[in-house]
Design a protein around this motif. Structure first.
Motif, PDB file in Angstrom:
ATOM      1  N   ASN A  61       0.810  -1.218   0.000  1.00 50.16           N
ATOM      2  CA  ASN A  61       0.000   0.000   0.000  1.00 50.16           C
ATOM      3  C   ASN A  61       0.842   1.266   0.000  1.00 50.16           C
ATOM      4  O   ASN A  61       0.311   2.368   0.100  1.00 50.16           O
ATOM      5  N   GLY A  62       2.159   1.147  -0.109  1.00 52.82           N
ATOM      6  CA  GLY A  62       3.018   2.322  -0.197  1.00 52.82           C
ATOM      7  C   GLY A  62       3.173   3.067   1.102  1.00 52.82           C
ATOM      8  O   GLY A  62       3.546   4.243   1.084  1.00 52.82           O
ATOM      9  N   SER A  63       2.907   2.423   2.247  1.00 51.64           N
ATOM     10  CA  SER A  63       2.959   3.139   3.524  1.00 51.64           C
ATOM     11  C   SER A  63       4.353   3.661   3.824  1.00 51.64           C
ATOM     12  O   SER A  63       4.515   4.793   4.297  1.00 51.64           O
ATOM     13  N   THR A  64       5.386   2.865   3.555  1.00 51.94           N
ATOM     14  CA  THR A  64       6.754   3.306   3.841  1.00 51.94           C
ATOM     15  C   THR A  64       7.115   4.533   3.028  1.00 51.94           C
ATOM     16  O   THR A  64       7.704   5.497   3.541  1.00 51.94           O
ATOM     17  N   CYS A 406      17.936  15.834  -1.004  1.00 50.82           N
ATOM     18  CA  CYS A 406      18.467  14.915  -2.019  1.00 50.82           C
ATOM     19  C   CYS A 406      18.631  13.509  -1.432  1.00 50.82           C
ATOM     20  O   CYS A 406      18.336  12.503  -2.099  1.00 50.82           O
ATOM     21  N   ALA A 407      19.113  13.430  -0.191  1.00 51.12           N
ATOM     22  CA  ALA A 407      19.256  12.130   0.465  1.00 51.12           C
ATOM     23  C   ALA A 407      17.900  11.450   0.634  1.00 51.12           C
ATOM     24  O   ALA A 407      17.767  10.240   0.426  1.00 51.12           O
ATOM     25  N   ILE A 408      16.869  12.216   0.988  1.00 52.28           N
ATOM     26  CA  ILE A 408      15.527  11.649   1.108  1.00 52.28           C
ATOM     27  C   ILE A 408      15.036  11.160  -0.255  1.00 52.28           C
ATOM     28  O   ILE A 408      14.372  10.121  -0.357  1.00 52.28           O
ATOM     29  N   GLY A 409      15.361  11.881  -1.325  1.00 58.87           N
ATOM     30  CA  GLY A 409      14.981  11.440  -2.658  1.00 58.87           C
ATOM     31  C   GLY A 409      15.581  10.094  -3.013  1.00 58.87           C
ATOM     32  O   GLY A 409      14.923   9.247  -3.641  1.00 58.87           O
ATOM     33  N   VAL A 410      16.827   9.865  -2.616  1.00 58.05           N
ATOM     34  CA  VAL A 410      17.473   8.568  -2.868  1.00 58.05           C
ATOM     35  C   VAL A 410      16.740   7.451  -2.122  1.00 58.05           C
ATOM     36  O   VAL A 410      16.479   6.378  -2.668  1.00 58.05           O
ATOM     37  N   VAL A 411      16.389   7.704  -0.862  1.00 54.85           N
ATOM     38  CA  VAL A 411      15.682   6.682  -0.080  1.00 54.85           C
ATOM     39  C   VAL A 411      14.279   6.445  -0.657  1.00 54.85           C
ATOM     40  O   VAL A 411      13.788   5.312  -0.691  1.00 54.85           O
ATOM     41  N   LEU A 412      13.621   7.506  -1.104  1.00 59.32           N
ATOM     42  CA  LEU A 412      12.292   7.346  -1.712  1.00 59.32           C
ATOM     43  C   LEU A 412      12.359   6.483  -2.961  1.00 59.32           C
ATOM     44  O   LEU A 412      11.417   5.730  -3.257  1.00 59.32           O
ATOM     45  N   SER A 413      13.448   6.585  -3.709  1.00 60.57           N
ATOM     46  CA  SER A 413      13.593   5.741  -4.890  1.00 60.57           C
ATOM     47  C   SER A 413      13.640   4.268  -4.508  1.00 60.57           C
ATOM     48  O   SER A 413      13.051   3.415  -5.181  1.00 60.57           O
ATOM     49  N   LEU A 414      14.316   3.963  -3.403  1.00 58.73           N
ATOM     50  CA  LEU A 414      14.362   2.580  -2.928  1.00 58.73           C
ATOM     51  C   LEU A 414      13.005   2.136  -2.396  1.00 58.73           C
ATOM     52  O   LEU A 414      12.582   0.998  -2.604  1.00 58.73           O
ATOM     53  N   ALA A 415      12.312   3.034  -1.680  1.00 61.34           N
ATOM     54  CA  ALA A 415      10.991   2.693  -1.143  1.00 61.34           C
ATOM     55  C   ALA A 415       9.980   2.519  -2.266  1.00 61.34           C
ATOM     56  O   ALA A 415       9.051   1.703  -2.166  1.00 61.34           O
ATOM     57  N   ARG A 416      10.143   3.256  -3.334  1.00 63.75           N
ATOM     58  CA  ARG A 416       9.221   3.170  -4.474  1.00 63.75           C
ATOM     59  C   ARG A 416       9.268   1.790  -5.118  1.00 63.75           C
ATOM     60  O   ARG A 416       8.251   1.269  -5.581  1.00 63.75           O
TER      61      ARG A 416
END
Length: 450
Positions: A61-64, A406-416
């Motif tokens: 459900n994309g919660s993370t 930018c660091a959060i963007g990298v983590v979001l890519s992994l979570a995506r």
């Protein structure tokens, strides 16, 4: 005459004996059974907690993804920068909205970059690892040549009226580079030589260049990033003990050889001024006054009294004290909860990664952001001596905010990548590869030649 049925009499037991399987009430066996049942319940609660925290590896459900996105505190940071900086800006004859507008500009650039990074494949970033770390080393060296010195620290480069701090960019560059190098090493990391070379020498170069600029706080965060990368790569634990002793010895040497650092440590420890009459604990003391005067709900947004030149750098390193004064204990707890949610969500991303590159990169970013926040709040609350470390997403500073986003963007890519394909955020730009046409073998037909 019909006889009424009678209940069979239980067999008489001999004194001192007990039926098997039925412990006597109050006996040690009963207490042991209760203790084992309580232990089993605690074990079940513990496993459920970690199962919920770690997730199943796929967030359907994309919660993370949305927890990470929602717990980023950029809006709170801009609001508090406006409140904390307006008084000093007016006193200096500047616009009260100047610092907040500049912070908002960097926030807009950072949010756009964050969304771009969240849509790309993080594996592509491996190609940028060596150029990024090379650029970081060059910029850090360039700071010592043409950089600006502020409050004793030489960390900034002036780019046409906009100052940039290369040491903040070096944090993300080092995290990316170490994840790339350690992933290439792979199973060789069980040997100490492969752990140290080339990861540790490069980190020492970055830390050394930062220390030349007299910024011990940023150097501590970079050392924390280095240790986190090695930990998530699976380096032997005894190396961390050796590195910890070496870091403690190095810190002691740097403290003893600097009168300013020794003054900060002694003022923090004793609460008194130094021998030369300088009160290095002045900033921390007034920060505690601000936190104490806030009470439960604070004095009101924008109503801080300590920001009237009582707390130096109120909009920067000590902005957490202004939050406590204006928004009270409730406001500080909200900030702590948001950082806790951010940490738990990134942790779920870390444990779901199978590749070493992805795991080391996400884990290092998690330790960087949460570790820096912990150090900043520890300084403000008097648990550590005064060290110039900004609070991520909240303190004033365009370079720090941009790199954190930018660091959060990298983590979001992994979570995506953990989300179900149907609800996964789409890429901004779609590149479709040309598909080769399906060719069917032509049937050979016999042609009669004339």
């Amino acid at each position: 005459m019909v006889s009424t049925p009678t209940r069979p009499q239980p067999a008489k037991q001999q004194p001192g004996k007990q039926q098997a399987g039925k412990p006597r009430p109050g006996s040690s066996a009963t207490a042991g059974a209760r203790q084992s049942a309580a232990t089993a319940r605690l074990r079940t609660v513990y496993r459920r907690f970690w199962s919920a925290l770690e997730g199943t590896g796929t967030s359907r459900n994309g919660s993370t993804y949305y927890l990470i996105l929602g717990s980023t505190l950029t809006a709170i940071g801009i609001m508090m920068v406006l409140s904390a900086s307006s008084v000093e800006s007016i006193a200096a004859g500047k616009s009260p909205y100047g610092d907040a507008l500049k912070q908002g500009m960097f926030a807009a650039i950072g949010i756009f970059t964050m969304f771009v990074l969240s849509r790309i494949n993080v594996t592509w970033l491996k190609r940028l690892a060596w150029p990024a770390i090379g650029a970081a080393v060059v910029l850090l060296a360039l700071v010592q040549v043409i950089g600006d010195e502020v409050n004793g620290n030489k960390n900034w480069i002036d780019l046409g009226g906009i100052t940039f701090q290369p040491s903040e960019a070096s944090k993300l560059a080092l995290a990316l580079w170490m994840a790339t190098v350690l992933a290439m090493k792979g199973k060789l990391l069980s040997r100490a030589v492969h752990v140290f070379v080339p990861a540790v020498p490069m980190a020492v170069i970055i830390v050394g260049l930062v220390l030349v600029g007299n910024d011990l706080g940023t150097a501590m965060i970079i050392m924390m990033i280095t240790a986190a990368a090695l930990f998530f790569a699976g380096a032997p634990l005894y190396l961390f003990g050796i590195a910890g002793l070496a870091a403690a010895a190095g810190t002691a040497v740097m403290a003893v050889t600097s009168s300013n650092r020794m003054c900060r440590i002694t003022s923090w420890w004793t609460g008194e001024s130094c021998a030369n009459g300088i009160d290095a604990n002045y900033q921390a003391t007034n920060g505690l006054y601000g936190l104490a005067s806030g009470g439960w709900f604070g004095v009101g947004l924008g109503q801080s009294r300590q920001k009237y030149s009582w707390i130096p750098e109120a909009h920067n390193d000590f902005i957490f004290a202004i939050i406590g004064e204006e928004l009270g204990l409730v406001g500080t707890v909200v900030v702590l909860i948001l950082f806790a949610i951010l940490g738990a969500a990134i942790y779920r991303v870390v444990v779901a990664q199978e590749g070493m590159f992805h795991r080391v990169l996400a884990g290092t970013i998690m330790v960087w952001l949460l570790g820096q926040a912990t150090v900043n709040m520890s300084v403000v609350t008097g648990l550590m001596p005064v060290i110039g470390v900004p609070l991520p997403f909240i303190s004033y500073g365009g370079s720090a905010l941009l790199m954190s986003l930018c660091a959060i963007g990298v983590v979001l890519s992994l979570a995506r990548e953990q989300m179900a394909p149907a609800i996964r955020p789409k890429r901004m730009l779609k590149f479709k590869a040309k598909q080769a046409r399906a060719t069917t073998p032509k049937k050979k037909t016999a042609r009669k030649r004339a």
